[in-house]
Scaffold this motif. Structure first.
Motif, PDB file in Angstrom:
ATOM      1  N   ALA A 183     -69.862 -16.665 -13.950  1.00  0.00           N
ATOM      2  CA  ALA A 183     -68.759 -16.839 -13.008  1.00  0.00           C
ATOM      3  C   ALA A 183     -68.120 -15.488 -12.695  1.00  0.00           C
ATOM      4  CB  ALA A 183     -67.710 -17.788 -13.586  1.00  0.00           C
ATOM      5  N   ILE A 184     -67.991 -15.189 -11.419  1.00  0.00           N
ATOM      6  CA  ILE A 184     -67.313 -13.960 -10.987  1.00  0.00           C
ATOM      7  C   ILE A 184     -65.819 -14.245 -10.904  1.00  0.00           C
ATOM      8  CG2 ILE A 184     -67.074 -12.277  -9.130  1.00  0.00           C
ATOM      9  CD1 ILE A 184     -70.014 -12.883  -8.423  1.00  0.00           C
ATOM     10  N   ILE A 185     -65.034 -13.387 -11.515  1.00  0.00           N
ATOM     11  CA  ILE A 185     -63.588 -13.613 -11.527  1.00  0.00           C
ATOM     12  C   ILE A 185     -62.840 -12.395 -10.981  1.00  0.00           C
ATOM     13  CG2 ILE A 185     -63.793 -15.145 -13.517  1.00  0.00           C
ATOM     14  CD1 ILE A 185     -62.537 -12.929 -15.212  1.00  0.00           C
ATOM     15  N   GLU A 186     -61.676 -12.655 -10.452  1.00  0.00           N
ATOM     16  CA  GLU A 186     -60.762 -11.590 -10.013  1.00  0.00           C
ATOM     17  C   GLU A 186     -59.662 -11.452 -11.052  1.00  0.00           C
ATOM     18  OE1 GLU A 186     -58.319 -10.093  -6.074  1.00  0.00           O
ATOM     19  OE2 GLU A 186     -58.881 -12.200  -6.243  1.00  0.00           O
ATOM     20  N   PRO A 187     -59.539 -10.296 -11.699  1.00  0.00           N
ATOM     21  CA  PRO A 187     -58.506 -10.132 -12.725  1.00  0.00           C
ATOM     22  C   PRO A 187     -57.095 -10.313 -12.151  1.00  0.00           C
ATOM     23  CG  PRO A 187     -60.149  -8.385 -12.867  1.00  0.00           C
ATOM     24  CD  PRO A 187     -60.416  -9.122 -11.596  1.00  0.00           C
ATOM     25  N   TYR A 188     -56.212 -10.851 -12.982  1.00  0.00           N
ATOM     26  CA  TYR A 188     -54.819 -11.004 -12.558  1.00  0.00           C
ATOM     27  C   TYR A 188     -54.116  -9.651 -12.488  1.00  0.00           C
ATOM     28  CZ  TYR A 188     -55.030 -16.083 -13.086  1.00  0.00           C
ATOM     29  OH  TYR A 188     -55.353 -17.411 -12.943  1.00  0.00           O
ATOM     30  N   VAL A 189     -54.536  -8.748 -13.341  1.00  0.00           N
ATOM     31  CA  VAL A 189     -53.917  -7.421 -13.368  1.00  0.00           C
ATOM     32  C   VAL A 189     -54.388  -6.604 -12.173  1.00  0.00           C
ATOM     33  CG1 VAL A 189     -53.818  -5.223 -14.612  1.00  0.00           C
ATOM     34  CG2 VAL A 189     -53.609  -7.382 -15.863  1.00  0.00           C
ATOM     35  N   ASP A 190     -53.438  -5.994 -11.461  1.00  0.00           N
ATOM     36  CA  ASP A 190     -53.774  -5.045 -10.404  1.00  0.00           C
ATOM     37  C   ASP A 190     -53.837  -3.667 -11.057  1.00  0.00           C
ATOM     38  OD1 ASP A 190     -53.964  -3.307  -8.273  1.00  0.00           O
ATOM     39  OD2 ASP A 190     -52.537  -4.390  -7.012  1.00  0.00           O
ATOM     40  N   PHE A 191     -55.042  -3.166 -11.282  1.00  0.00           N
ATOM     41  CA  PHE A 191     -55.227  -1.934 -12.043  1.00  0.00           C
ATOM     42  C   PHE A 191     -54.767  -0.690 -11.283  1.00  0.00           C
ATOM     43  CE2 PHE A 191     -58.069  -5.000 -14.006  1.00  0.00           C
ATOM     44  CZ  PHE A 191     -57.797  -4.801 -15.352  1.00  0.00           C
ATOM     45  N   ASN A 192     -54.439  -0.847 -10.017  1.00  0.00           N
ATOM     46  CA  ASN A 192     -53.885   0.272  -9.249  1.00  0.00           C
ATOM     47  C   ASN A 192     -52.364   0.342  -9.353  1.00  0.00           C
ATOM     48  OD1 ASN A 192     -56.221   1.511  -7.913  1.00  0.00           O
ATOM     49  ND2 ASN A 192     -56.440  -0.480  -6.916  1.00  0.00           N
ATOM     50  N   LYS A 193     -51.748  -0.672  -9.960  1.00  0.00           N
ATOM     51  CA  LYS A 193     -50.286  -0.725  -9.984  1.00  0.00           C
ATOM     52  C   LYS A 193     -49.724  -0.915 -11.385  1.00  0.00           C
ATOM     53  CE  LYS A 193     -49.948  -2.619  -5.303  1.00  0.00           C
ATOM     54  NZ  LYS A 193     -49.456  -3.751  -4.461  1.00  0.00           N
ATOM     55  N   LEU A 194     -50.479  -0.512 -12.383  1.00  0.00           N
ATOM     56  CA  LEU A 194     -50.008  -0.652 -13.756  1.00  0.00           C
ATOM     57  C   LEU A 194     -48.990   0.429 -14.101  1.00  0.00           C
ATOM     58  CD1 LEU A 194     -53.222  -1.519 -15.792  1.00  0.00           C
ATOM     59  CD2 LEU A 194     -51.224  -2.959 -15.442  1.00  0.00           C
ATOM     60  N   GLU A 195     -47.982   0.047 -14.881  1.00  0.00           N
ATOM     61  CA  GLU A 195     -46.981   1.006 -15.344  1.00  0.00           C
ATOM     62  C   GLU A 195     -46.744   0.842 -16.848  1.00  0.00           C
ATOM     63  OE1 GLU A 195     -43.575   1.768 -12.722  1.00  0.00           O
ATOM     64  OE2 GLU A 195     -44.505   0.392 -11.274  1.00  0.00           O
ATOM     65  N   GLU A 196     -45.919  -0.137 -17.224  1.00  0.00           N
ATOM     66  CA  GLU A 196     -45.657  -0.363 -18.642  1.00  0.00           C
ATOM     67  C   GLU A 196     -46.757  -1.239 -19.258  1.00  0.00           C
ATOM     68  OE1 GLU A 196     -41.975  -0.160 -16.161  1.00  0.00           O
ATOM     69  OE2 GLU A 196     -43.598  -1.631 -16.275  1.00  0.00           O
ATOM     70  N   LEU A 197     -47.125  -0.917 -20.492  1.00  0.00           N
ATOM     71  CA  LEU A 197     -48.152  -1.674 -21.198  1.00  0.00           C
ATOM     72  C   LEU A 197     -47.678  -1.997 -22.605  1.00  0.00           C
ATOM     73  CD1 LEU A 197     -51.314   0.446 -20.244  1.00  0.00           C
ATOM     74  CD2 LEU A 197     -50.501  -1.641 -19.133  1.00  0.00           C
ATOM     75  N   LEU A 198     -48.362  -2.969 -23.240  1.00  0.00           N
ATOM     76  CA  LEU A 198     -48.138  -3.307 -24.644  1.00  0.00           C
ATOM     77  C   LEU A 198     -49.452  -3.223 -25.400  1.00  0.00           C
ATOM     78  CD1 LEU A 198     -45.813  -6.485 -24.491  1.00  0.00           C
ATOM     79  CD2 LEU A 198     -45.148  -4.161 -25.133  1.00  0.00           C
ATOM     80  N   VAL A 199     -49.435  -2.534 -26.525  1.00  0.00           N
ATOM     81  CA  VAL A 199     -50.586  -2.547 -27.424  1.00  0.00           C
ATOM     82  C   VAL A 199     -50.331  -3.630 -28.464  1.00  0.00           C
ATOM     83  CG1 VAL A 199     -51.959  -1.242 -29.067  1.00  0.00           C
ATOM     84  CG2 VAL A 199     -50.969  -0.085 -27.078  1.00  0.00           C
ATOM     85  N   VAL A 200     -51.288  -4.547 -28.607  1.00  0.00           N
ATOM     86  CA  VAL A 200     -51.143  -5.684 -29.516  1.00  0.00           C
ATOM     87  C   VAL A 200     -51.604  -5.275 -30.920  1.00  0.00           C
ATOM     88  CG1 VAL A 200     -51.813  -8.068 -29.976  1.00  0.00           C
ATOM     89  CG2 VAL A 200     -51.549  -7.273 -27.607  1.00  0.00           C
ATOM     90  N   VAL A 201     -50.728  -5.469 -31.915  1.00  0.00           N
ATOM     91  CA  VAL A 201     -51.039  -5.093 -33.300  1.00  0.00           C
ATOM     92  C   VAL A 201     -50.951  -6.335 -34.184  1.00  0.00           C
ATOM     93  CG1 VAL A 201     -50.423  -3.600 -35.235  1.00  0.00           C
ATOM     94  CG2 VAL A 201     -50.029  -2.823 -32.874  1.00  0.00           C
TER      95      VAL A 201
END
Length: 281
Positions: free
Chosen positions: A254-272
């Motif tokens: 199945a081909i999917i379109e990611p929900y994240v717009d990788f051209n407009k990312l700013e703040e992120l969370l690293v999961v620990v």
């Protein structure tokens, strides 16, 4: 010659004053004599010309003064408009940032069995989305290779390289990243998602190894499955654009379109994960 010029000038002035006197006098009189009427008929054209000139001068002066005021008012309005536009942009930026932070806070609250390290993107690794991002956290902050990275809209990727004060995050768009997934509608957990580029060079993702009898369909939501314990369960990944069978007809993709717009990312969370003893990154 000078005498005659001066005499002519005096004569013109006297005649002009006389004509003007007759004009004002004739206006005030109700009953005009035949002589006055004659003079009036002679002077009417002159009076019209003088009135027209006077009115034109008055209109010009009114325009000059009003133009200055209008110009100043236009300047004030332009400055005010620019100020309002700037404030509107600032408001939109603050609102968008607030929305992103609220979504990330909701994500953290819903998955309290993990710790999170907030970070910001400080550059693109290798200058391409396929190569990932550089973030402003590293070993001194507790980051390790393999840790999961999420944004406000869903899964971003994994930490693939760590230095003391920065790290590299590769995204779902990279084929080297493989994530176990869950199909929300069917609850199937056999699929693996990887980066995928279609015939139009769009950077998408693709779910592989679904069973041939899978009921997955266009519009379905793809989530993380938490197999292996690395990824928190049910992080949004993307939406199905199309479903295809492989040539041997033994599985579906199945081909999917990611929900994240990788051209407009700013703040992120690293999961620990709080308990990392059973996790091998």
């Amino acid at each position: 010659m000078k005498f005659f010029r001066n005499k002519l000038a005096v004569t013109i002035i006297v005649l002009s004053v006389t004509f003007l006197g007759i004009i004002f006098y004739s206006v005030k009189r109700d009953n005009k004599s035949i002589i006055e009427s004659g003079a009036g008929s002679v002077l009417n054209p002159v009076q019209k010309v003088l009135y027209s000139v006077n009115n034109s001068v008055k209109n010009f002066l009114d325009f000059a003064f009003n133009f200055r005021e209008v110009k100043e008012e236009n300047k004030r309005l332009t400055e005010r408009n620019n100020d309002l536009e700037t404030k509107a942009v600032e408001y939109d930026n603050l609102k968008n940032e607030n929305d992103r932070l609220r979504e990330m806070l909701d994500f953290k609250n819903q998955r309290s069995d993990y710790d999170y390290i907030s970070c910001n993107i400080i550059g693109k690794s290798g200058g391409s989305l396929l190569e990932g991002y550089t973030i402003d956290r590293g070993k001194k902050d507790g980051l390790e290779v393999g840790m999961v990275v999420v944004g406000a809209k869903g899964l971003v990727g994994q930490v693939t390289s760590v230095d003391s004060n920065y790290a590299i995050v590769q995204t779902l768009l990279n084929e080297n990243i493989a994530v176990s997934v869950l199909v929300e509608s069917t609850r199937e957990t056999t699929g693996i998602v990887k980066g995928y580029k279609d015939s139009n060079n769009r950077l998408l993702a693709k779910v592989y190894y679904l069973p041939i009898d899978s009921q997955i369909k266009e519009g379905d939501v793809i989530l993380t499955s938490n197999q292996g314990g690395i990824y928190p369960k049910e992080i949004k990944i993307g939406q199905v654009l199309s479903v295809e069978e492989d040539k041997g007809k033994i599985m579906k993709n199945a081909i999917i379109e990611p929900y994240v717009d990788f051209n407009k990312l700013e703040e992120l969370l690293v999961v620990v994960p709080k308990d990392k003893k059973n996790i091998k990154y």
